[in-house]
Design an enzyme around this catalytic site. Structure first.
Site, mmCIF file in Angstrom:
data_model
loop_
_atom_site.group_PDB
_atom_site.id
_atom_site.type_symbol
_atom_site.label_atom_id
_atom_site.label_comp_id
_atom_site.label_asym_id
_atom_site.label_seq_id
_atom_site.Cartn_x
_atom_site.Cartn_y
_atom_site.Cartn_z
ATOM 1 N N GLY A 49 0.827 -1.199 0.000
ATOM 2 C CA GLY A 49 0.000 0.000 0.000
ATOM 3 C C GLY A 49 0.862 1.249 0.000
ATOM 4 C CB ALA A 50 1.929 3.384 -2.486
ATOM 5 N N GLY A 51 -0.196 4.652 0.277
ATOM 6 C CA GLY A 51 -0.781 5.898 0.748
ATOM 7 C C GLY A 51 0.280 6.738 1.445
ATOM 8 C CB ALA A 52 0.076 9.980 3.195
ATOM 9 C CD1 TRP A 53 0.708 5.344 9.188
ATOM 10 C CD2 TRP A 53 2.578 6.521 8.907
ATOM 11 N NE1 TRP A 53 1.497 5.149 10.300
ATOM 12 C CE2 TRP A 53 2.662 5.866 10.150
ATOM 13 C CE3 TRP A 53 3.649 7.318 8.513
ATOM 14 C CZ2 TRP A 53 3.764 5.973 11.001
ATOM 15 C CZ3 TRP A 53 4.759 7.430 9.363
ATOM 16 C CH2 TRP A 53 4.801 6.766 10.588
ATOM 17 N N GLY A 54 1.928 4.835 4.586
ATOM 18 C CA GLY A 54 2.648 3.658 4.111
ATOM 19 C C GLY A 54 3.904 4.029 3.355
ATOM 20 C CE LYS A 197 -3.000 5.406 13.201
ATOM 21 N NZ LYS A 197 -2.517 6.754 13.524
ATOM 22 C CE LYS A 318 -6.578 7.876 14.119
ATOM 23 N NZ LYS A 318 -5.992 8.594 12.968
#
EC number: 1.1.1.8
Length: 408
Positions: A49-54, A197, A318
């Protein structure tokens, strides 16, 4: 390079070899030893996965450990073929030209021309292509280090020692069910670190919630526990029994002891730009303590904790509270009093929920509470809540809302 992790300082000793002053190589060697890696066999880490956090998480590892090429291999997987639109390509070109370090890097690697052409509309850029040059589609303004990108999922994970789940919770189950097909013949158990999350609701047999680590654990189970390999008479019987046991063991799925959750007050771009941050890695003691040491950096402090359930559930809830926080901020014209009252209600509900889920839940302190606080302050979900309250989003917009899938 501006924006990269410059934690490694090397010194030359008397015999002309280099040693690592900050202990990065020693930490890598310790983890390799725990995973029984032999010389010449690199520790294989892949972020799925290449989202921001990944992407940032993979880049942090690459910045720190990527130079030890004979000991570790760090890669990232993302789906191929997602085209970058013209507006994004033009903005990307502006970012490149505003960063001298990035501009020099691309010119040196003969990659600059493709961004010029894309800006002029002479060619199409793809998300996996720009990721190889250090640009995450969700974080164009924060250039990362270049990453080794793999678009074939089987190639990415089949022999990985550590798999980082950087997928949104809505995609975790499906992708890891596919991954389970590639792990049927494995004789070693991988470690999985989930950054995801989110939560799902289930009604059977009783109403309950499902977290990403549970999705991963269940997705990797299979009903076929047969041992399908032939053995010659020359092979030691003990080895045969061991292989048989491991294949049956893996047929039951990756054990929950090998699946961990890492979370905290993490805004991806700020962490990569070396804003001070902390996080907790939660799960079984066997792996969480050595992994916390391996992941810890001067500006990114990783603690460990045994309460996987509380941390992971709060990491999902959250995001829901953040939508409400955005709505409160917009409807009350940023009233500090109203926002603090809302925050108090959120924390009260979090305490109630954690006591339903665990006999001795972790107290809402440190990274656990800070994760909620930072998401309410800033993030896609808080923005979404603000837009809803202002009436700037409608059903007629369909799927064109930025980040809609992540918010769901």
């Amino acid at each position: 390079m501006v924006g990269s992790i410059d934690t490694l300082h090397r010194s030359l000793n008397s015999n002309g070899s280099f040693y690592n002053c900050n202990g990065l190589e020693e930490k890598l060697d310790e983890l390799r030893h725990l995973l029984c890696k032999s010389d010449g066999d690199p520790l294989r880490i892949v972020s799925v996965g290449a989202g921001a956090w990944g992407s940032v998480f993979a880049a942090l590892l690459q910045d720190s450990y990527g130079q030890f090429r004979d000991k570790v291999q760090i890669r990232i997987w993302r789906r191929p073929g997602r085209a970058v639109d013209r507006a994004t390509a033009e903005h990307l070109f502006e970012v490149i030209n505003s960063r001298e370090d990035v501009l020099r890097r691309l010119i040196r690697r003969c990659a600059y021309l493709k961004y010029v052409e894309a800006r002029l509309g002479d060619r199409t850029l793809f998300a996996d292509e720009i990721l190889k040059d250090g640009f995450c589609l969700n974080m164009i303004d924060t250039p990362l280090c270049p990453l080794k990108v793999v678009t074939n999922l089987q190639e990415a994970v089949w022999d990985a020692d550590i798999v980082v789940n950087g997928l949104p919770s809505t995609e975790t189950r499906d992708v890891f069910q596919e991954i389970s097909n590639y792990w049927k013949e494995r004789i070693t158990v991988p470690i999985i670190i989930s950054l995801s999350k989110g939560i799902e609701a289930a009604l059977q047999p009783l109403p309950h919630i499902i977290t990403p680590t549970q999705m991963i654990n269940r997705a990797n189970r299979t009903t076929d526990s047969r041992v399908g390999f032939s053995v010659s008479s020359q092979v030691n019987l003990l080895s045969v029994l061991f292989l048989s046991f491991m294949r049956i063991f893996l047929a039951a799925g990756v054990p929950i002891e090998n699946i961990l959750y890492l979370g905290g007050p993490n805004i991806a771009s700020e962490i990569y730009n070396k804003e001070y941050a902390n996080a907790r890695i939660c799960g079984a003691e066997q792996w969480r303590k050595p992994l916390a040491k391996f992941l810890r950096q001067p500006h990114f402090i990783v603690w460990d904790n045994s309460d996987l359930v509380t941390h992971e559930v709060m990491g999902g809830l959250k995001n829901v509270y953040a939508i409400g926080a955005g709505m409160v901020a917009a409807l009350t014209k940023e009233s500090a009093t109203s926002k603090s009252v809302y925050f108090a209600h959120c924390t009260s509900e979090m305490i109630f929920i954690t006591h339903l889920l665990a006999e001795e839940p972790e107290k809402l302190a440190g990274p656990l509470l800070a994760d909620t606080y930072v998401t309410l302050l800033k993030g896609r979900n808080a923005w979404y809540g603000q837009m809803l309250a202002k009436g700037e989003l409608s059903r007629d917009m369909g799927d064109s809302i930025s980040g809609k899938g992540m918010i769901q």
